[in-house]
Structures are given as structure tokens and as C-alpha cells.
Scaffold this motif. Sequence first.
Motif, PDB file in Angstrom:
ATOM      1  N   LEU A  59       0.829  -1.215   0.000  1.00  0.00           N
ATOM      2  CA  LEU A  59       0.000   0.000   0.000  1.00  0.00           C
ATOM      3  C   LEU A  59       0.860   1.260   0.000  1.00  0.00           C
ATOM      4  CD1 LEU A  59      -2.756  -1.111   2.532  1.00  0.00           C
ATOM      5  CD2 LEU A  59      -3.075  -0.630   0.091  1.00  0.00           C
ATOM      6  N   LEU A  60       1.918   1.255   0.798  1.00  0.00           N
ATOM      7  CA  LEU A  60       2.809   2.424   0.830  1.00  0.00           C
ATOM      8  C   LEU A  60       3.474   2.648  -0.517  1.00  0.00           C
ATOM      9  CD1 LEU A  60       4.457   1.923   4.340  1.00  0.00           C
ATOM     10  CD2 LEU A  60       2.843   3.730   3.682  1.00  0.00           C
ATOM     11  N   ASN A  61       3.890   1.577  -1.167  1.00  0.00           N
ATOM     12  CA  ASN A  61       4.506   1.707  -2.487  1.00  0.00           C
ATOM     13  C   ASN A  61       3.526   2.257  -3.510  1.00  0.00           C
ATOM     14  OD1 ASN A  61       7.268   1.018  -2.360  1.00  0.00           O
ATOM     15  ND2 ASN A  61       6.747  -1.138  -2.152  1.00  0.00           N
ATOM     16  N   GLU A  62       2.270   1.876  -3.398  1.00  0.00           N
ATOM     17  CA  GLU A  62       1.246   2.335  -4.341  1.00  0.00           C
ATOM     18  C   GLU A  62       0.823   3.783  -4.108  1.00  0.00           C
ATOM     19  OE1 GLU A  62      -2.195  -0.222  -4.463  1.00  0.00           O
ATOM     20  OE2 GLU A  62      -0.935  -2.029  -4.529  1.00  0.00           O
ATOM     21  N   HIS A  63       0.826   4.215  -2.836  1.00  0.00           N
ATOM     22  CA  HIS A  63       0.187   5.490  -2.507  1.00  0.00           C
ATOM     23  C   HIS A  63       1.103   6.561  -1.929  1.00  0.00           C
ATOM     24  CE1 HIS A  63      -3.704   3.736  -3.369  1.00  0.00           C
ATOM     25  NE2 HIS A  63      -3.362   2.689  -2.623  1.00  0.00           N
ATOM     26  N   THR A  64       2.398   6.269  -1.762  1.00  0.00           N
ATOM     27  CA  THR A  64       3.312   7.289  -1.232  1.00  0.00           C
ATOM     28  C   THR A  64       4.633   7.242  -1.984  1.00  0.00           C
ATOM     29  OG1 THR A  64       4.537   5.979   0.411  1.00  0.00           O
ATOM     30  CG2 THR A  64       2.371   6.825   1.083  1.00  0.00           C
ATOM     31  N   ASP A  65       5.456   8.240  -1.715  1.00  0.00           N
ATOM     32  CA  ASP A  65       6.810   8.278  -2.272  1.00  0.00           C
ATOM     33  C   ASP A  65       7.869   8.127  -1.186  1.00  0.00           C
ATOM     34  OD1 ASP A  65       5.895   8.697  -4.868  1.00  0.00           O
ATOM     35  OD2 ASP A  65       5.799  10.861  -4.581  1.00  0.00           O
ATOM     36  N   TYR A  66       7.460   7.794   0.024  1.00  0.00           N
ATOM     37  CA  TYR A  66       8.395   7.696   1.143  1.00  0.00           C
ATOM     38  C   TYR A  66       9.375   6.538   0.988  1.00  0.00           C
ATOM     39  CZ  TYR A  66       5.638  11.029   3.772  1.00  0.00           C
ATOM     40  OH  TYR A  66       4.994  12.156   4.185  1.00  0.00           O
ATOM     41  N   ARG A  67      10.571   6.723   1.532  1.00  0.00           N
ATOM     42  CA  ARG A  67      11.526   5.638   1.705  1.00  0.00           C
ATOM     43  C   ARG A  67      10.959   4.761   2.815  1.00  0.00           C
ATOM     44  NH1 ARG A  67      17.018   4.848   0.425  1.00  0.00           N
ATOM     45  NH2 ARG A  67      16.133   5.739  -1.430  1.00  0.00           N
ATOM     46  N   ILE A  68      10.990   3.452   2.639  1.00  0.00           N
ATOM     47  CA  ILE A  68      10.428   2.507   3.598  1.00  0.00           C
ATOM     48  C   ILE A  68      11.562   1.646   4.149  1.00  0.00           C
ATOM     49  CG2 ILE A  68       8.786   0.614   3.913  1.00  0.00           C
ATOM     50  CD1 ILE A  68       7.397   1.738   1.290  1.00  0.00           C
ATOM     51  N   TYR A  69      11.593   1.526   5.470  1.00  0.00           N
ATOM     52  CA  TYR A  69      12.557   0.664   6.143  1.00  0.00           C
ATOM     53  C   TYR A  69      11.799  -0.451   6.840  1.00  0.00           C
ATOM     54  CZ  TYR A  69      15.919   4.446   5.530  1.00  0.00           C
ATOM     55  OH  TYR A  69      16.742   5.408   4.996  1.00  0.00           O
ATOM     56  N   LEU A  70      12.240  -1.679   6.631  1.00  0.00           N
ATOM     57  CA  LEU A  70      11.641  -2.831   7.304  1.00  0.00           C
ATOM     58  C   LEU A  70      12.625  -3.344   8.342  1.00  0.00           C
ATOM     59  CD1 LEU A  70      10.139  -4.789   4.276  1.00  0.00           C
ATOM     60  CD2 LEU A  70       9.065  -3.051   5.709  1.00  0.00           C
ATOM     61  N   VAL A  71      12.204  -3.372   9.587  1.00  0.00           N
ATOM     62  CA  VAL A  71      13.052  -3.847  10.674  1.00  0.00           C
ATOM     63  C   VAL A  71      12.644  -5.277  11.013  1.00  0.00           C
ATOM     64  CG1 VAL A  71      13.735  -3.501  13.067  1.00  0.00           C
ATOM     65  CG2 VAL A  71      13.293  -1.524  11.600  1.00  0.00           C
ATOM     66  N   SER A  72      13.641  -6.160  11.017  1.00  0.00           N
ATOM     67  CA  SER A  72      13.396  -7.545  11.422  1.00  0.00           C
ATOM     68  C   SER A  72      14.704  -8.172  11.873  1.00  0.00           C
ATOM     69  CB  SER A  72      12.793  -8.358  10.277  1.00  0.00           C
ATOM     70  OG  SER A  72      13.757  -8.588   9.273  1.00  0.00           O
ATOM     71  N   ARG A  73      14.596  -9.300  12.541  1.00  0.00           N
ATOM     72  CA  ARG A  73      15.805 -10.009  12.970  1.00  0.00           C
ATOM     73  C   ARG A  73      16.454 -10.740  11.808  1.00  0.00           C
ATOM     74  NH1 ARG A  73      13.117 -13.246  17.299  1.00  0.00           N
ATOM     75  NH2 ARG A  73      11.436 -11.776  17.263  1.00  0.00           N
ATOM     76  N   LYS A  74      15.692 -11.030  10.754  1.00  0.00           N
ATOM     77  CA  LYS A  74      16.215 -11.798   9.620  1.00  0.00           C
ATOM     78  C   LYS A  74      16.830 -10.928   8.533  1.00  0.00           C
ATOM     79  CE  LYS A  74      12.805 -15.455  10.155  1.00  0.00           C
ATOM     80  NZ  LYS A  74      11.687 -16.140   9.520  1.00  0.00           N
ATOM     81  N   GLY A  75      16.363  -9.694   8.404  1.00  0.00           N
ATOM     82  CA  GLY A  75      16.829  -8.863   7.294  1.00  0.00           C
ATOM     83  C   GLY A  75      16.108  -9.252   6.017  1.00  0.00           C
ATOM     84  N   GLY A  76      16.652  -8.862   4.882  1.00  0.00           N
ATOM     85  CA  GLY A  76      16.025  -9.163   3.599  1.00  0.00           C
ATOM     86  C   GLY A  76      16.743  -8.462   2.472  1.00  0.00           C
ATOM     87  N   THR A  77      16.179  -8.548   1.297  1.00  0.00           N
ATOM     88  CA  THR A  77      16.761  -7.959   0.096  1.00  0.00           C
ATOM     89  C   THR A  77      16.195  -6.559  -0.128  1.00  0.00           C
ATOM     90  OG1 THR A  77      16.929 -10.160  -0.865  1.00  0.00           O
ATOM     91  CG2 THR A  77      17.136  -8.296  -2.369  1.00  0.00           C
ATOM     92  N   ASP A  78      17.078  -5.577  -0.280  1.00  0.00           N
ATOM     93  CA  ASP A  78      16.661  -4.198  -0.520  1.00  0.00           C
ATOM     94  C   ASP A  78      16.168  -4.018  -1.947  1.00  0.00           C
ATOM     95  OD1 ASP A  78      17.505  -3.628   2.048  1.00  0.00           O
ATOM     96  OD2 ASP A  78      19.373  -2.683   1.410  1.00  0.00           O
ATOM     97  N   THR A  79      15.250  -3.071  -2.115  1.00  0.00           N
ATOM     98  CA  THR A  79      14.806  -2.645  -3.441  1.00  0.00           C
ATOM     99  C   THR A  79      15.076  -1.141  -3.548  1.00  0.00           C
ATOM    100  OG1 THR A  79      12.544  -2.115  -2.762  1.00  0.00           O
ATOM    101  CG2 THR A  79      12.982  -4.401  -3.465  1.00  0.00           C
ATOM    102  N   GLU A  80      14.616  -0.536  -4.611  1.00  0.00           N
ATOM    103  CA  GLU A  80      14.861   0.893  -4.806  1.00  0.00           C
ATOM    104  C   GLU A  80      14.292   1.732  -3.662  1.00  0.00           C
ATOM    105  OE1 GLU A  80      13.641   4.394  -7.942  1.00  0.00           O
ATOM    106  OE2 GLU A  80      13.836   2.345  -8.677  1.00  0.00           O
ATOM    107  N   ARG A  81      13.104   1.405  -3.195  1.00  0.00           N
ATOM    108  CA  ARG A  81      12.462   2.198  -2.136  1.00  0.00           C
ATOM    109  C   ARG A  81      12.429   1.529  -0.779  1.00  0.00           C
ATOM    110  NH1 ARG A  81       6.890   3.814  -3.433  1.00  0.00           N
ATOM    111  NH2 ARG A  81       6.997   4.649  -1.350  1.00  0.00           N
TER     112      ARG A  81
END
Length: 112
Positions: A21-43
Amino acid sequence: MFSSIVLQGGTGDVGRRVVNLLNEHTDYRIYLVSRKGGTDTERVRHLKMDLGAKEAQDRLPKGAAVVNFTETTSHALAAVVVRRGGLFLDTSASPEHVSALEPKSRPGSVMG
């Protein structure tokens, strides 16, 4: 206004839906916090960390809107977000947990 959006516990089912939803409706940079991490994308950037660790407060972006989907976030971490000009939204906590957050987020209060 805030500088970015941080989703604590953002790699779970609810977090993934919110990211879409954030990707569809905003231009904000998004940070996902987790113990596992993950693969970054452009936003979307992943912050691999334990929210209970003391260093977590220094790794969150200043001035961010932080949405909490976990029940492990300390009152002190929430207070740091607010004191640094951010917004803290707790979606998972009981009323008792939220009540305990209030005194710690006031100016001049001492972090626990």
C-alpha cells in the motif's frame, strides 16, 4: 512531516501488505526492521536488528514515522523515536502497554 516510514516487524503478513500500500500510494523511503533482514529494493531498505537491543535506538532513521507490528519493542525505543521528532504508532499493544509508553515519551523524561 516525517522523513521516512519504518515498519517494525514489517516482514510479516501485515507488514508486507502495508509495504504494498505504501509503495502504491506514497513516495516515502520505507525501512523494514526484522531479525532476519532481507533484500533491498529501490524504495525498501531492510534493517536487520533486534528491537530489544540498546543499539536499535541509534539505527532507526531520525524524524521517521515508525509503525510497530511487534510486541517486543521497548518503551525506551518508542520514546527515543518521539523525542527525535518522529511519530510512533503502536498497532499491536494492549492498552496497558500504550499507557506505559506515555510517561517515557514526554520531554524531560528519563529513558528506562
